[in-house]
Structures are given as C-alpha cells and as structure tokens.
Scaffold this active site. Structure first.
Site, PDB file in Angstrom:
ATOM      1  N   CYS A   6      -0.511  -3.062  -7.957  1.00 47.45           N
ATOM      2  CA  CYS A   6      -1.790  -3.264  -7.839  1.00 47.45           C
ATOM      3  C   CYS A   6      -2.026  -1.053  -6.947  1.00 47.45           C
ATOM      4  CB  CYS A   6      -2.511  -3.227  -6.910  1.00 47.45           C
ATOM      5  SG  CYS A   6      -2.403  -3.144  -4.892  1.00 47.45           S
ATOM      6  N   ASP A  59      -1.847  -0.166  -4.464  1.00 48.79           N
ATOM      7  CA  ASP A  59      -2.226   0.413  -2.832  1.00 48.79           C
ATOM      8  C   ASP A  59      -0.970   0.675  -2.283  1.00 48.79           C
ATOM      9  OD1 ASP A  59      -4.340  -0.700  -3.995  1.00 48.79           O
ATOM     10  OD2 ASP A  59      -4.739  -2.276  -2.647  1.00 48.79           O
ATOM     11  N   CYS A  93      -7.608  -2.275  -1.775  1.00 53.62           N
ATOM     12  CA  CYS A  93      -8.621  -3.273  -1.310  1.00 53.62           C
ATOM     13  C   CYS A  93      -9.231  -4.208  -0.264  1.00 53.62           C
ATOM     14  CB  CYS A  93      -7.910  -4.658  -2.131  1.00 53.62           C
ATOM     15  SG  CYS A  93      -6.978  -5.829  -1.541  1.00 53.62           S
ATOM     16  N   CYS A 142      -1.783  -9.155  -1.452  1.00 59.07           N
ATOM     17  CA  CYS A 142      -2.394  -7.737  -0.424  1.00 59.07           C
ATOM     18  C   CYS A 142      -1.456  -7.938   1.388  1.00 59.07           C
ATOM     19  CB  CYS A 142      -3.536  -8.012  -0.010  1.00 59.07           C
ATOM     20  SG  CYS A 142      -4.698  -8.168  -2.519  1.00 59.07           S
TER      21      CYS A 142
HETATM   22 FE1  FES Z   1      -3.546  -4.810  -3.383  1.00 63.88          FE
HETATM   23 FE2  FES Z   1      -4.756  -6.371  -2.030  1.00 63.88          FE
HETATM   24  S1  FES Z   1      -5.058  -5.813  -4.039  1.00 63.88           S
HETATM   25  S2  FES Z   1      -2.575  -5.234  -1.465  1.00 63.88           S
END
Ligand code: FES
Length: 128
Positions: A35, A37, A60, A104
């Site tokens: 993702c 992140d 997120c 996550c």
């Molecule tokens: Fe990337 Fe939650 S969607 S850490």
C-alpha cells in the site's frame, strides 16, 4: 471503508505520542510495499527502558491507530519486553481490527523493533 471499533477510532482521531524525537537514541522505519504506507518510530532509552516513544505515520487509519497503541504500550517497557510486542497483541489491545486491515498492524511493532535494533547497534559502535 472498513468499519473500525471505537477504540481504533479514538486512537486514529487522537493519536498519542505523534511526533519526532530530535536526539533519539534509536530510529526505526518500516514500510508496507503493497500500500506504500510508511511509519517511523523514535525512542529514548534510559536504564534499559523505553523512556519515550514517538512516531510519524503516513498511512491508513488502522496504521495510525496501531502506531499510537504501540507507542502507548511500549513506553516504560524494558527493551526485551518491547521486542516481544507482536502485531497480534497490539491488535488485541485495540479490541480487534477489520480482517482486511490486519496487515496494517504489522508495521507498528516492526518499526518499533527496528528502532530498538538501531539503538543496540549504536551502543556497540559507540554511537557511530
Ligand atoms: Fe497500508 Fe493500512 S493500508 S498500512
């Protein structure tokens, strides 16, 4: 949008310990390639204990709530105890995350562990 419980929402809306420690004893960064992140943890260590823990998360809602919870749980722990923190124990403390958001929860504990490893490495090399 996944449905978060109240506890997760609370940590997402009012995350604890957000920020950076300028003269941190250890810094750990972890990212989720899927993702994109990112999460960074900063720690201050005194007498083998985590005296202060702060984080910056670009991610997120679940990732933010997880970092907040990890920072809260880890503060005051010995380094050994903090190394035993698992994504599952963090998710439990948050009273559960939606199934598709469980991945996550991995970032938080991993980034904290990286910060501790960074601190330990610096100890061995005399801070270089
Ligand atoms: Fe990337 Fe939650 S969607 S850490």
């Amino acid at each position: 949008m996944p449905v978060y419980n109240e506890k997760v929402m609370d940590h997402f809306m009012n995350p604890r310990n957000v920020g950076e420690i300028k003269d941190a004893d250890g810094v750990g960064e972890e990212g989720n390639p899927v993702c994109g992140d990112m999460m960074t943890f900063y720690i201050k260590v005194k007498d083998n204990k985590l005296e202060d823990v702060k984080f910056k998360t670009f991610g997120c809602g679940a990732a933010i709530a997880v970092s907040s919870m990890v920072s809260e749980m880890a503060k005051g722990m010995t380094l050994e105890e903090a190394m035993k923190l698992t994504p599952a124990s963090v998710a439990d403390k948050l009273e559960g995350l939606p199934k598709n958001k469980l991945h996550c929860s991995n970032l938080g504990a991993q980034a904290l562990h990286e910060a501790i490893k960074d601190y330990q490495k610096k100890q061995k090399t005399g801070g270089k």
